[in-house]
Design an enzyme around this catalytic site. Structure first.
Site, PDB file in Angstrom:
ATOM      1  N   ARG A 145      -5.291  23.663  35.151  1.00 27.74           N
ATOM      2  CA  ARG A 145      -5.584  23.946  36.562  1.00 27.74           C
ATOM      3  C   ARG A 145      -4.328  24.378  37.345  1.00 27.74           C
ATOM      4  O   ARG A 145      -4.415  25.200  38.252  1.00 27.74           O
ATOM      5  CB  ARG A 145      -6.223  22.702  37.184  1.00 27.74           C
ATOM      6  CG  ARG A 145      -6.749  22.910  38.599  1.00 27.74           C
ATOM      7  CD  ARG A 145      -7.573  21.714  39.014  1.00 27.74           C
ATOM      8  NE  ARG A 145      -7.683  21.581  40.454  1.00 27.74           N
ATOM      9  CZ  ARG A 145      -8.712  22.023  41.180  1.00 27.74           C
ATOM     10  NH1 ARG A 145      -9.717  22.619  40.606  1.00 27.74           N
ATOM     11  NH2 ARG A 145      -8.736  21.845  42.482  1.00 27.74           N
TER      12      ARG A 145
ATOM     13  N   ILE B 128      -9.339  26.633  46.313  1.00 25.49           N
ATOM     14  CA  ILE B 128      -9.906  26.307  45.001  1.00 25.49           C
ATOM     15  C   ILE B 128     -10.602  24.968  45.234  1.00 25.49           C
ATOM     16  O   ILE B 128     -10.037  24.059  45.840  1.00 25.49           O
ATOM     17  CB  ILE B 128      -8.804  26.223  43.912  1.00 25.49           C
ATOM     18  CG1 ILE B 128      -9.373  25.768  42.565  1.00 25.49           C
ATOM     19  CG2 ILE B 128      -7.663  25.321  44.299  1.00 25.49           C
ATOM     20  CD1 ILE B 128      -8.332  25.833  41.416  1.00 25.49           C
ATOM     21  N   SER B 129     -11.849  24.839  44.797  1.00 27.57           N
ATOM     22  CA  SER B 129     -12.636  23.646  45.107  1.00 27.57           C
ATOM     23  C   SER B 129     -12.085  22.409  44.404  1.00 27.57           C
ATOM     24  O   SER B 129     -11.378  22.492  43.395  1.00 27.57           O
ATOM     25  CB  SER B 129     -14.095  23.867  44.686  1.00 27.57           C
ATOM     26  OG  SER B 129     -14.625  24.989  45.355  1.00 27.57           O
ATOM     27  N   GLN B 130     -12.460  21.254  44.951  1.00 27.54           N
ATOM     28  CA  GLN B 130     -12.118  19.952  44.369  1.00 27.54           C
ATOM     29  C   GLN B 130     -12.578  19.932  42.901  1.00 27.54           C
ATOM     30  O   GLN B 130     -13.684  20.384  42.597  1.00 27.54           O
ATOM     31  CB  GLN B 130     -12.877  18.901  45.179  1.00 27.54           C
ATOM     32  CG  GLN B 130     -12.733  17.478  44.736  1.00 27.54           C
ATOM     33  CD  GLN B 130     -13.749  16.589  45.458  1.00 27.54           C
ATOM     34  OE1 GLN B 130     -14.714  17.078  46.039  1.00 27.54           O
ATOM     35  NE2 GLN B 130     -13.530  15.302  45.419  1.00 27.54           N
TER      36      GLN B 130
END
Ligand code: SAM
Length: 204
Positions: free
Chosen positions: A25, A51-53
């Site tokens: 990530r 960027i999402s959780q």
């Protein structure tokens, strides 16, 4: 991240977990924010986008139920992280991003990481990707007031679509299945995403 944020909250699908263990990530987070790459919240990626959780990415991926033969359409490439997770699990990923700068960065990174099964285009994702349709799976990674009609058309029979649907600052994560031409919806949980801006999304 995988143990504390995903497995402990109920993510079970082995293929989802394996994809999260494989995709680094931090590679998808720009410069000084890399320190937050594995934190339990969304992170800025530029152009006012995020960027999402990690948990939300995992939850959407798990509900989407992706198999090796699926052709997946993603609306909202952003950093390219969700596209990489999907590419680990499916045959081919098509991803559309509104911002040229984000699309270029994601494309260069995904190429550097060796992904040959992801295509990215710049444009209004609410219109879908007609030439490459139909898609067996569709994921919208930005908040939409309603399901864009072109995406319903481009979803194959028996296909699944997941999206955050609702008001601009508060949505419900929704899973939609196309059965005999009809849509069947399942509401999953509340969520908050950046808006989908486009012809069938929010207006500017
Ligand atoms: N999936 C991304 C990732 O893994 O980093 C995160 C997506 S971010 C929450 C939402 C993205 O949707 C933003 O990059 C935004 O620019 C994009 N977006 C908003 N409206 C769009 C549209 N009409 N078509 C395509 N992308 C759009």
């Amino acid at each position: 991240m995988v143990e504390q944020q995903l497995i402990s909250r109920g993510i079970k699908n082995r293929r989802v977990i394996d994809a999260f263990l494989k995709v680094e990530r931090h590679r998808f987070i720009p410069g000084g924010l890399k320190i937050s790459a594995y934190a339990d919240h969304p992170v800025s990626i530029g152009e006012g986008q995020t960027i999402s959780q990690p948990y939300i990415v995992a939850l959407m991926t798990e509900y989407l139920d992706v198999s090796e033969s699926d052709r997946v359409l993603e609306i909202g490439t952003g950093s390219g992280y969700q596209a990489a997770i999907l590419a680990e699990m499916s045959k081919q990923v098509y991803s559309i991003e509104k911002f040229l700068s984000l699309a270029k960065r994601a494309e260069a990174l995904l190429q550097e990481l060796g992904y040959c099964n992801i295509r990215i285009k710049v444009g209004d994702g609410t219109l879908g990707w007609q030439e490459e349709s139909p898609f067996s799976r569709i994921i919208i990674t930005a908040a939409t007031p309603a399901i864009p009609p072109p995406l319903v058309e481009q979803l194959s029979e028996g296909g699944k679509m997941i999206l955050p649907q609702g008001e601009r600052f508060s949505q419900v994560l929704t899973l939609v299945e196309k059965q005999n031409g009809e849509l069947k919806s399942e509401l999953i949980c509340g969520c908050v995403f950046v808006p989908l801006i486009g012809e069938y999304g929010y207006k500017g």
